[in-house]
Design a protein around this motif. Sequence first.
Motif, PDB file in Angstrom:
ATOM      1  N   VAL A   1      55.325  42.961  44.948  1.00 16.57           N
ATOM      2  CA  VAL A   1      53.867  43.096  45.021  1.00 16.57           C
ATOM      3  C   VAL A   1      53.382  42.483  46.332  1.00 16.57           C
ATOM      4  N   GLN A   2      52.605  43.266  47.072  1.00 21.23           N
ATOM      5  CA  GLN A   2      52.120  42.812  48.372  1.00 21.23           C
ATOM      6  C   GLN A   2      50.601  42.728  48.370  1.00 21.23           C
ATOM      7  N   SER A   3      50.082  42.324  49.528  1.00 23.12           N
ATOM      8  CA  SER A   3      48.644  42.044  49.611  1.00 23.12           C
ATOM      9  C   SER A   3      47.804  43.290  49.373  1.00 23.12           C
ATOM     10  N   ASP A   4      48.271  44.454  49.848  1.00 28.50           N
ATOM     11  CA  ASP A   4      47.453  45.652  49.685  1.00 28.50           C
ATOM     12  C   ASP A   4      47.302  46.040  48.223  1.00 28.50           C
ATOM     13  N   GLN A   5      48.319  45.761  47.404  1.00 25.00           N
ATOM     14  CA  GLN A   5      48.212  46.082  45.985  1.00 25.00           C
ATOM     15  C   GLN A   5      47.252  45.131  45.268  1.00 25.00           C
ATOM     16  N   LEU A   6      47.239  43.870  45.685  1.00 26.84           N
ATOM     17  CA  LEU A   6      46.257  42.950  45.108  1.00 26.84           C
ATOM     18  C   LEU A   6      44.845  43.328  45.543  1.00 26.84           C
ATOM     19  N   LEU A   7      44.702  43.795  46.768  1.00 24.79           N
ATOM     20  CA  LEU A   7      43.384  44.236  47.233  1.00 24.79           C
ATOM     21  C   LEU A   7      42.913  45.459  46.448  1.00 24.79           C
ATOM     22  N   ASP A   8      43.827  46.393  46.165  1.00 22.18           N
ATOM     23  CA  ASP A   8      43.462  47.556  45.349  1.00 22.18           C
ATOM     24  C   ASP A   8      42.998  47.122  43.962  1.00 22.18           C
ATOM     25  N   THR A   9      43.672  46.113  43.408  1.00 20.10           N
ATOM     26  CA  THR A   9      43.275  45.590  42.095  1.00 20.10           C
ATOM     27  C   THR A   9      41.868  45.008  42.145  1.00 20.10           C
ATOM     28  N   LEU A  10      41.593  44.248  43.199  1.00 24.69           N
ATOM     29  CA  LEU A  10      40.260  43.664  43.353  1.00 24.69           C
ATOM     30  C   LEU A  10      39.187  44.742  43.485  1.00 24.69           C
ATOM     31  N   GLN A  11      39.461  45.762  44.271  1.00 29.20           N
ATOM     32  CA  GLN A  11      38.477  46.825  44.462  1.00 29.20           C
ATOM     33  C   GLN A  11      38.214  47.574  43.164  1.00 29.20           C
ATOM     34  N   GLU A  12      39.263  47.774  42.359  1.00 24.66           N
ATOM     35  CA  GLU A  12      39.074  48.458  41.078  1.00 24.66           C
ATOM     36  C   GLU A  12      38.205  47.626  40.138  1.00 24.66           C
ATOM     37  N   LEU A  13      38.405  46.315  40.168  1.00 26.93           N
ATOM     38  CA  LEU A  13      37.597  45.441  39.326  1.00 26.93           C
ATOM     39  C   LEU A  13      36.137  45.437  39.782  1.00 26.93           C
ATOM     40  N   ARG A  14      35.928  45.416  41.088  1.00 25.65           N
ATOM     41  CA  ARG A  14      34.561  45.456  41.595  1.00 25.65           C
ATOM     42  C   ARG A  14      33.869  46.759  41.206  1.00 25.65           C
ATOM     43  N   ALA A  15      34.602  47.864  41.309  1.00 29.18           N
ATOM     44  CA  ALA A  15      34.021  49.157  40.959  1.00 29.18           C
ATOM     45  C   ALA A  15      33.691  49.239  39.475  1.00 29.18           C
ATOM     46  N   ALA A  16      34.416  48.473  38.655  1.00 34.67           N
ATOM     47  CA  ALA A  16      34.162  48.497  37.215  1.00 34.67           C
ATOM     48  C   ALA A  16      33.055  47.534  36.801  1.00 34.67           C
ATOM     49  N   GLY A  17      32.465  46.804  37.763  1.00 34.77           N
ATOM     50  CA  GLY A  17      31.334  45.947  37.437  1.00 34.77           C
ATOM     51  C   GLY A  17      31.632  44.465  37.407  1.00 34.77           C
ATOM     52  N   ALA A  18      32.730  44.017  38.023  1.00 34.92           N
ATOM     53  CA  ALA A  18      33.019  42.582  38.067  1.00 34.92           C
ATOM     54  C   ALA A  18      31.955  41.868  38.882  1.00 34.92           C
ATOM     55  N   GLU A  19      31.463  40.721  38.366  1.00 30.78           N
ATOM     56  CA  GLU A  19      30.387  39.987  39.022  1.00 30.78           C
ATOM     57  C   GLU A  19      30.874  38.713  39.698  1.00 30.78           C
ATOM     58  N   ALA A  20      31.948  38.139  39.208  1.00 33.86           N
ATOM     59  CA  ALA A  20      32.512  36.930  39.816  1.00 33.86           C
ATOM     60  C   ALA A  20      34.023  36.951  39.574  1.00 33.86           C
ATOM     61  N   ILE A  21      34.783  36.614  40.624  1.00 34.11           N
ATOM     62  CA  ILE A  21      36.246  36.694  40.541  1.00 34.11           C
ATOM     63  C   ILE A  21      36.842  35.502  41.288  1.00 34.11           C
ATOM     64  N   GLN A  22      37.881  34.950  40.717  1.00 36.92           N
ATOM     65  CA  GLN A  22      38.705  33.992  41.446  1.00 36.92           C
ATOM     66  C   GLN A  22      40.167  34.302  41.160  1.00 36.92           C
ATOM     67  N   ILE A  23      41.028  34.112  42.164  1.00 41.53           N
ATOM     68  CA  ILE A  23      42.458  34.404  42.060  1.00 41.53           C
ATOM     69  C   ILE A  23      43.214  33.141  42.421  1.00 41.53           C
ATOM     70  N   ASN A  24      43.949  32.576  41.456  1.00 38.78           N
ATOM     71  CA  ASN A  24      44.748  31.362  41.672  1.00 38.78           C
ATOM     72  C   ASN A  24      43.931  30.265  42.361  1.00 38.78           C
ATOM     73  N   GLY A  25      42.711  30.092  41.899  1.00 38.25           N
ATOM     74  CA  GLY A  25      41.883  29.013  42.430  1.00 38.25           C
ATOM     75  C   GLY A  25      41.153  29.342  43.706  1.00 38.25           C
ATOM     76  N   VAL A  26      41.197  30.577  44.164  1.00 40.65           N
ATOM     77  CA  VAL A  26      40.483  30.987  45.370  1.00 40.65           C
ATOM     78  C   VAL A  26      39.320  31.885  44.959  1.00 40.65           C
ATOM     79  N   ARG A  27      38.106  31.497  45.326  1.00 36.17           N
ATOM     80  CA  ARG A  27      36.926  32.276  44.971  1.00 36.17           C
ATOM     81  C   ARG A  27      36.839  33.502  45.886  1.00 36.17           C
ATOM     82  N   ILE A  28      36.612  34.637  45.270  1.00 38.60           N
ATOM     83  CA  ILE A  28      36.533  35.899  46.013  1.00 38.60           C
ATOM     84  C   ILE A  28      35.073  36.196  46.321  1.00 38.60           C
ATOM     85  N   VAL A  29      34.791  36.447  47.596  1.00 44.60           N
ATOM     86  CA  VAL A  29      33.432  36.783  48.022  1.00 44.60           C
ATOM     87  C   VAL A  29      33.492  38.085  48.817  1.00 44.60           C
ATOM     88  N   ALA A  30      32.345  38.480  49.344  1.00 43.54           N
ATOM     89  CA  ALA A  30      32.278  39.764  50.048  1.00 43.54           C
ATOM     90  C   ALA A  30      33.171  39.789  51.287  1.00 43.54           C
TER      91      ALA A  30
END
Length: 292
Positions: A182-211
């Motif tokens: 698993v590489q960075s582009d696949q994690l980015l695809d996962t994040l984009q899918e979550l955003r498209a589904a209506g995710a409002e706040a996300i953190q990954i392994n203690g890192v807050r995801i922002v715009a």
Amino acid sequence: MSTNDTPPERPDRPQGSGGPVGPVTPPGVPQTPAAPPAGPAEPSAPSGPPEPGQTGRQRLAAGLWPPRVSRAQLIVALLLFVLGLGLAIQVRSNSDSSALRGARQEDLVRILDELDGRTKRLEEEKQRLEDQRRELESSSNQAEEARKQTVEKERQLGILAGTVAAQGPGITLKITDPTGQVQSDQLLDTLQELRAAGAEAIQINGVRIVAGSYFSDADGGVAIDGRKITQPYEFKVIGKPQDLEPALNIPGGVVQTLEKEQAAVAVTRSAKIVVDALRVAKQPDYARSSSS
């Protein structure tokens, strides 16, 4: 008459030079003229030997080039090219929609529900903004109402900017990658899918995801905003679970893509997800409010 006299010879053949004599025609039978002798045979076109020094490949090339193409052949070739191009475009279009065409009925229903959910969220946001406008216009104390809306807007923007902790319903997504595929582009695809589904706040392994978050590959893991994280990768996502989980499980979606890389994916719904990793608010160096 003397016995030594020789009787005269019968004229069996005409007198003349010693050429061949044809058959004698009996008297009283009309004589048929003989067919004229056949003339010399016409010489055939010489199929002369190939020019000396030419190989078989050279003779083949000389016979094929320059090509002799008629106008009708050019038109047929053009029509065949257009037909082939149309078939290629059709095949590509069919292959692009093959994932949905081969999906099960429940998967198609899930996709439609997800699209309906996105439309509903946009309609709710539109209605909320219209309600705020009406409240500002009809309130007797417009200053107080404006202050309340400003505070609420600040809280919402703080959640989006990652400077404020948030909690609410959502899901936990855990990706275990024992083979390191698993590489960075696949994690980015996962994040984009979550955003498209209506995710409002996300953190990954203690890192807050922002715009402005970015992903990059690092030795033995992935880096988010320059901070290295290692597997298992755990997403904490606040949003509507009924929209988030189906978005990850659609045919050809995130879960199937990660499983092809021999990764284990677990999605858990929860009534309360806490996103408490914070980002430091940065003061812009040059941008200033236009109202000041």
